[in-house]
Design an enzyme around this catalytic site. Structure first.
Site, PDB file in Angstrom:
ATOM      1  N   CYS A   1       0.743  -1.303  -0.149  1.00 11.81           N
ATOM      2  CA  CYS A   1      -0.062   0.222  -0.063  1.00 11.81           C
ATOM      3  C   CYS A   1       0.920   1.045   0.092  1.00 11.81           C
ATOM      4  O   CYS A   1       2.140   1.168   0.274  1.00 11.81           O
ATOM      5  CB  CYS A   1      -0.691   0.111   1.184  1.00 11.81           C
ATOM      6  SG  CYS A   1      -1.796  -1.439   1.383  1.00 11.81           S
TER       7      CYS A   1
ATOM      8  N   ARG B   1       0.951   1.994  -5.929  1.00  9.09           N
ATOM      9  CA  ARG B   1       1.159   1.131  -4.959  1.00  9.09           C
ATOM     10  C   ARG B   1      -0.082   0.286  -4.818  1.00  9.09           C
ATOM     11  O   ARG B   1      -0.208  -0.904  -3.922  1.00  9.09           O
ATOM     12  CB  ARG B   1       1.638   1.424  -3.612  1.00  9.09           C
ATOM     13  CG  ARG B   1       3.012   2.213  -3.715  1.00  9.09           C
ATOM     14  CD  ARG B   1       3.509   2.655  -2.669  1.00  9.09           C
ATOM     15  NE  ARG B   1       3.860   1.690  -1.555  1.00  9.09           N
ATOM     16  CZ  ARG B   1       5.104   1.337  -1.698  1.00  9.09           C
ATOM     17  NH1 ARG B   1       6.062   1.941  -2.562  1.00  9.09           N
ATOM     18  NH2 ARG B   1       5.505   0.255  -0.768  1.00  9.09           N
TER      19      ARG B   1
ATOM     20  N   TRP C   1      -3.756  -1.981  -1.666  1.00  8.85           N
ATOM     21  CA  TRP C   1      -3.863  -3.090  -2.639  1.00  8.85           C
ATOM     22  C   TRP C   1      -3.956  -4.151  -1.811  1.00  8.85           C
ATOM     23  O   TRP C   1      -3.081  -4.584  -0.819  1.00  8.85           O
ATOM     24  CB  TRP C   1      -2.461  -3.219  -3.411  1.00  8.85           C
ATOM     25  CG  TRP C   1      -2.670  -4.302  -4.363  1.00  8.85           C
ATOM     26  CD1 TRP C   1      -3.152  -4.175  -5.712  1.00  8.85           C
ATOM     27  CD2 TRP C   1      -1.962  -5.679  -4.472  1.00  8.85           C
ATOM     28  NE1 TRP C   1      -3.017  -5.393  -6.474  1.00  8.85           N
ATOM     29  CE2 TRP C   1      -2.121  -6.139  -5.507  1.00  8.85           C
ATOM     30  CE3 TRP C   1      -0.919  -6.378  -3.588  1.00  8.85           C
ATOM     31  CZ2 TRP C   1      -1.859  -7.463  -6.026  1.00  8.85           C
ATOM     32  CZ3 TRP C   1      -0.859  -7.457  -3.942  1.00  8.85           C
ATOM     33  CH2 TRP C   1      -1.239  -8.043  -4.915  1.00  8.85           C
TER      34      TRP C   1
ATOM     35  N   ASN D   1       1.397  -0.359   5.770  1.00  9.60           N
ATOM     36  CA  ASN D   1       1.836  -0.932   4.630  1.00  9.60           C
ATOM     37  C   ASN D   1       2.588  -2.102   5.083  1.00  9.60           C
ATOM     38  O   ASN D   1       3.734  -1.988   5.815  1.00  9.60           O
ATOM     39  CB  ASN D   1       2.749  -0.057   3.787  1.00  9.60           C
ATOM     40  CG  ASN D   1       3.343  -0.583   2.557  1.00  9.60           C
ATOM     41  OD1 ASN D   1       2.865  -1.727   2.109  1.00  9.60           O
ATOM     42  ND2 ASN D   1       4.612  -0.215   2.314  1.00  9.60           N
ATOM     43  N   GLY D   2       2.139  -3.547   4.468  1.00  9.79           N
ATOM     44  CA  GLY D   2       2.789  -4.551   4.951  1.00  9.79           C
ATOM     45  C   GLY D   2       1.950  -5.655   5.720  1.00  9.79           C
ATOM     46  O   GLY D   2       0.625  -5.509   5.502  1.00  9.79           O
TER      47      GLY D   2
ATOM     48  N   GLU E   1       6.599 -10.899 -23.650  1.00 10.84           N
ATOM     49  CA  GLU E   1       5.989  -9.687 -23.106  1.00 10.84           C
ATOM     50  C   GLU E   1       4.916  -9.128 -23.604  1.00 10.84           C
ATOM     51  O   GLU E   1       3.920  -8.381 -23.177  1.00 10.84           O
ATOM     52  CB  GLU E   1       7.292  -8.567 -23.236  1.00 10.84           C
ATOM     53  CG  GLU E   1       6.937  -6.908 -23.345  1.00 10.84           C
ATOM     54  CD  GLU E   1       6.640  -6.786 -21.643  1.00 10.84           C
ATOM     55  OE1 GLU E   1       6.666  -7.650 -20.678  1.00 10.84           O
ATOM     56  OE2 GLU E   1       6.215  -5.571 -21.434  1.00 10.84           O
TER      57      GLU E   1
ATOM     58  N   LYS F   1       1.711  -8.203 -21.780  1.00 14.83           N
ATOM     59  CA  LYS F   1       0.875  -6.821 -21.850  1.00 14.83           C
ATOM     60  C   LYS F   1      -0.600  -6.938 -22.095  1.00 14.83           C
ATOM     61  O   LYS F   1      -1.459  -6.152 -21.650  1.00 14.83           O
ATOM     62  CB  LYS F   1       1.388  -5.993 -23.054  1.00 14.83           C
ATOM     63  CG  LYS F   1       2.717  -5.040 -23.020  1.00 14.83           C
ATOM     64  CD  LYS F   1       2.679  -4.277 -21.793  1.00 14.83           C
ATOM     65  CE  LYS F   1       2.997  -4.902 -20.595  1.00 14.83           C
ATOM     66  NZ  LYS F   1       4.041  -4.503 -19.832  1.00 14.83           N
TER      67      LYS F   1
ATOM     68  N   GLU G   1      -2.565  -8.213 -19.317  1.00 16.75           N
ATOM     69  CA  GLU G   1      -2.673  -7.221 -18.117  1.00 16.75           C
ATOM     70  C   GLU G   1      -3.717  -5.903 -18.507  1.00 16.75           C
ATOM     71  O   GLU G   1      -4.507  -5.832 -17.670  1.00 16.75           O
ATOM     72  CB  GLU G   1      -1.390  -6.312 -18.039  1.00 16.75           C
ATOM     73  CG  GLU G   1      -0.425  -7.133 -17.109  1.00 16.75           C
ATOM     74  CD  GLU G   1       0.905  -6.191 -17.164  1.00 16.75           C
ATOM     75  OE1 GLU G   1       1.514  -6.256 -16.201  1.00 16.75           O
ATOM     76  OE2 GLU G   1       1.548  -5.818 -18.233  1.00 16.75           O
TER      77      GLU G   1
ATOM     78  N   HIS H   1       5.425 -28.645 -29.623  1.00 11.91           N
ATOM     79  CA  HIS H   1       5.272 -29.679 -28.267  1.00 11.91           C
ATOM     80  C   HIS H   1       4.261 -29.400 -27.606  1.00 11.91           C
ATOM     81  O   HIS H   1       4.381 -29.615 -26.456  1.00 11.91           O
ATOM     82  CB  HIS H   1       6.644 -29.346 -27.899  1.00 11.91           C
ATOM     83  CG  HIS H   1       8.010 -29.570 -28.567  1.00 11.91           C
ATOM     84  ND1 HIS H   1       7.990 -31.005 -29.120  1.00 11.91           N
ATOM     85  CD2 HIS H   1       8.863 -28.888 -29.140  1.00 11.91           C
ATOM     86  CE1 HIS H   1       9.366 -30.846 -29.824  1.00 11.91           C
ATOM     87  NE2 HIS H   1       9.960 -29.769 -29.882  1.00 11.91           N
TER      88      HIS H   1
ATOM     89  N   LYS I   1       1.219  -1.366  -9.479  1.00 11.29           N
ATOM     90  CA  LYS I   1       2.577  -1.043 -10.179  1.00 11.29           C
ATOM     91  C   LYS I   1       3.773  -1.573  -9.286  1.00 11.29           C
ATOM     92  O   LYS I   1       4.736  -1.794 -10.041  1.00 11.29           O
ATOM     93  CB  LYS I   1       2.706   0.401 -10.642  1.00 11.29           C
ATOM     94  CG  LYS I   1       3.673   0.869 -11.523  1.00 11.29           C
ATOM     95  CD  LYS I   1       3.465   1.740 -12.608  1.00 11.29           C
ATOM     96  CE  LYS I   1       4.672   1.791 -13.635  1.00 11.29           C
ATOM     97  NZ  LYS I   1       4.464   0.552 -14.504  1.00 11.29           N
TER      98      LYS I   1
HETATM   99  C1  G6P Z   1       4.390  -5.278 -11.384  1.00  9.31           C
HETATM  100  C2  G6P Z   1       4.231  -4.616 -12.186  1.00  9.31           C
HETATM  101  C3  G6P Z   1       5.027  -5.025 -13.679  1.00  9.31           C
HETATM  102  C4  G6P Z   1       6.525  -4.803 -13.068  1.00  9.31           C
HETATM  103  C5  G6P Z   1       6.623  -5.856 -12.137  1.00  9.31           C
HETATM  104  C6  G6P Z   1       8.056  -5.758 -11.671  1.00  9.31           C
HETATM  105  O1  G6P Z   1       3.999  -6.460 -11.412  1.00  9.31           O
HETATM  106  O2  G6P Z   1       2.819  -4.585 -12.775  1.00  9.31           O
HETATM  107  O3  G6P Z   1       4.690  -4.095 -14.756  1.00  9.31           O
HETATM  108  O4  G6P Z   1       7.288  -5.532 -14.393  1.00  9.31           O
HETATM  109  O5  G6P Z   1       5.964  -5.340 -10.998  1.00  9.31           O
HETATM  110  O6  G6P Z   1       8.489  -4.294 -11.107  1.00  9.31           O
HETATM  111  P1  G6P Z   1       9.708  -3.558 -10.875  1.00  9.31           P
HETATM  112  O7  G6P Z   1       9.245  -2.051 -10.449  1.00  9.31           O
HETATM  113  O8  G6P Z   1      10.522  -4.361 -10.192  1.00  9.31           O
HETATM  114  O9  G6P Z   1      10.179  -3.296 -12.521  1.00  9.31           O
END
Ligand code: G6P
Length: 614
Positions: free
Chosen positions: A7, A32, A79, A103-104, A485, A489, A492, A508, A609
């Site tokens: 958070c 966060r 979160w 937070n934690g 990736e 994307k 997500e 396979h 994020k």
């Molecule tokens: C979260 C984000 C991702 C990111 C990952 C690692 O899952 O949603 O977009 O790639 O964390 O985050 P960092 O800040 O360590 O790159």
């Protein structure tokens, strides 16, 4: 039961009403988490709260109808890890004596709760955090001072946490503690602050102290006294470079699209930080290259998108610099007790610099005597501060939850590192070095042209495929991680199930999934040494009814257009920099599919994020 984990927290001892400042700070902490938000302030000495389920805008709406006055306050954006993120479970949690944001995770909350319930305390929420408020109240009721009550409470808590507290009748007091998750003190002009990071405080102050694990702090308007269980400690005050400017969306509908379009500029900034203007060569600090030169093996660890950046880099370090590499996701690596080579270097890649699994993997490697190198975007983050050697990506603040510009700047930095190392160790000739540096220098201009030329077309393709339930992505070599990736994307932001595969692996198993309802994205430029093989894989899928979106260059499109339902054609791109540039069309595809579906692109459901839980 609801556990409060990752958070954003903020606390302010202000001169004016703090509610608007708390909300401003929370906006900058929303990365966060955004499941619920709330603030508490002292109104005429008594604790008043306003909380709302869902995104911060819900809290703002509530505050517009029922403003909260008071110059001492705390705030939280959340979160949740377990259970529904309801208003009841939203922070701050409070009694009539104290309010807390946290937070934690309090791991022993159940034992404390049971003990308090036996003394007739009634719990109103399902959170672990509520035990903090009741424990404090219990000690205050015994006549303890706020600091005594806080210390006795912190002594009882197990787990990882940072907290900020305000007390009824204590207009000039904020108490904070850091044990495993970040907390910073901000020094203002007649005002004082606490927050999860310096970015939240950037509009208010640039004078920051980052607390260390085990630190507690008594904040008053004219001072901050930091101490641990062993007594008072001194922690440096730093002047951060964070900009207070609010980052708007500009002309763009979403941050994600804005950030996709910022890539030519931020890749350029990142590259320029590595290019020696006199020689045009890629230059990396000598101490970093020397450490890499000596290591028998490089261990790269990261999470999510940053892990895919490491995966691309493995191809480069091994093929170009001939440095053996191991890569792993941090949540696995940190527990699997991998033997690490003597004198080894471990490289951690992170946008936020705060991802808990990555940080813990770093600490494990440090405990094994490894040299710690990190590539981070958020300046002054914990990962940066705990590293021996650091490189920065200059992506600027990334607000969209789905990483775009952070990824391509990470890949760019890793390309520079691999190239500089290969040049230093003599693995490539001066001529090859010049050719590859030249390819890198052209990336910003090529990225700008590519966005310009392909965006509308990708928007049209998105309209054709947005109703798909499943999608597959495939590629080979350093573009294989880009397929992964691309699938990530799409998942997500559009919630469409998608998987990325190495093209050679399709037969396979995944080939069983192919039918005309499963669009297949194939990334295959003709100048890729493995193009012919991927072209065969494409044909194998088409003959089984696949509808293919081919992302390639002119020659590749010319060769394969009869097999593909859709094509996106890029210019002639040097294979070394393909992973950077081929990332852009897959980002646009995810974005436009999501927009066509109407999902919340910048704040997709369930994501955050920066992930500071394990
Ligand atoms: C979260 C984000 C991702 C990111 C990952 C690692 O899952 O949603 O977009 O790639 O964390 O985050 P960092 O800040 O360590 O790159």
């Amino acid at each position: 039961m609801e556990i409060t984990s990752m958070c954003g927290i903020i606390g302010i001892l202000g001169e004016k009403d703090v509610a608007p400042l708390l909300v401003e700070g929370l906006k900058r902490l929303e990365y966060r988490g955004y499941d619920s938000a709330g603030i508490a302030a002292l109104t005429n000495g008594s604790i008043q709260r306003c909380r709302a389920q869902g995104k911060l805008v819900n809290l703002e709406d509530k505050l517009a109808h029922t403003p909260l006055s008071g110059t001492t306050g705390i705030g939280h954006t959340r979160w949740a890890t377990h259970g529904a993120p309801t208003e009841d479970n939203a922070h701050p949690h409070a009694t009539d004596r104290v309010a807390v944001v946290h937070n934690g995770i309090i791991e022993n909350y159940a034992a404390i709760k049971k003990e308090l319930e036996e003394t007739q305390v009634r719990f109103e929420t399902e959170t672990d955090t509520e035990v903090i408020a009741h424990l404090l109240t219990h000690y205050l009721a015994q006549g303890q001072s706020p600091q005594e009550a806080a210390d006795n409470t912190f002594d009882r808590l197990e787990g990882a946490y940072s907290v900020a507290l305000i007390f009824a009748g204590e207009h000039d007091l904020l108490i904070g503690a850091r044990q495993g998750t970040p907390l910073a003190i901000g020094y203002g002009d007649g005002e004082m602050y606490l927050a999860s990071d310096s970015y939240a405080l950037a509009p208010l102050t640039r004078k920051i102290t980052f607390l260390e694990d085990g630190d507690r702090v008594i904040v008053k308007r004219d001072s901050a006294q930091i101490y641990t269980k062993d007594g008072l400690v001194e922690r440096a005050i730093r002047v951060t470079a964070q900009s207070g400017a609010t980052t708007g969306k500009g002309q763009y509908r979403h941050f994600m699209l804005k950030e996709v379009h910022e890539q030519p500029a931020v890749i350029g900034d990142t590259l320029n930080s590595f290019i020696n203007p006199a020689t045009g060569k890629i230059s990396i600090p000598q101490n970093i290259l020397e450490a890499l030169e000596k290591t028998p093996r490089l261990t790269m660890v990261a999470c999510g998108t940053a892990f895919y950046a490491c995966m691309v880099a493995k191809y480069w370090f091994e093929q170009i610099a001939r440095l053996p590499c191991e890569i792993d996701i941090a949540s696995e690596f940190r527990y699997r007790e991998a033997p690490l080579p003597e004198g080894g270097v471990c490289l951690f890649v992170s946008q936020s610099g705060e991802t808990l699994d990555t940080l813990e993997a770093l600490r494990f490697c440090k405990s094994q005597g490894q040299t710690i190198l990190s590539i981070v975007n958020a300046i002054e983050s914990t990962i940066e501060r705990e590293s021996d050697l650091v490189l920065h990506t200059l992506a600027g603040p990334e607000i969209g939850v789905a990483s775009t510009k952070a990824f391509t700047t990470q890949v760019t930095s890793l390309a520079c590192l691999a190239l500089a190392l290969a040049a230093k160790t003599g693995e490539i000739s001066a001529e090859k070095e010049a050719e590859m540096a030249d390819a890198l220098r052209h990336v910003p201009a090529e990225a700008a042209a590519l966005l310009d030329e392909t965006e509308e077309q990708i928007q049209d393709i998105a309209r054709d495929i947005f109703e798909a339930k499943d999608m597959l992505y495939m590629a080979r070599g350093p573009l294989y991680p880009i397929a992964l990736e691309g699938a990530l994307k799409l998942k997500e932001v559009s919630y469409i199930h998608a998987e990325g595969y190495a093209a050679g692996e399709l037969k396979h198993g995944p080939i069983a999934l192919i039918d005309e309802s499963v669009p297949l994205v194939i990334i295959a430029p003709a100048n890729d040494p493995l193009f012919e093989k991927t072209a065969s894989n494409l044909q194998e899928t088409v003959s089984r009814g696949a509808k293919v979106l081919l992302i390639s260059d002119k020659e590749g499109t010319e060769r394969l257009k009869h097999f593909a339902q859709w094509t996106v054609t890029l210019g002639d791109i040097h294979p070394f920099v393909s992973p950077i540039l081929y990332s852009l069309p897959i980002q646009l595809l995810a974005y436009y599919v999501a927009v066509t579906k109407g999902t919340d692109v910048d704040q997709p459901r369930n994501l955050a994020k920066s992930v500071t839980v394990e």
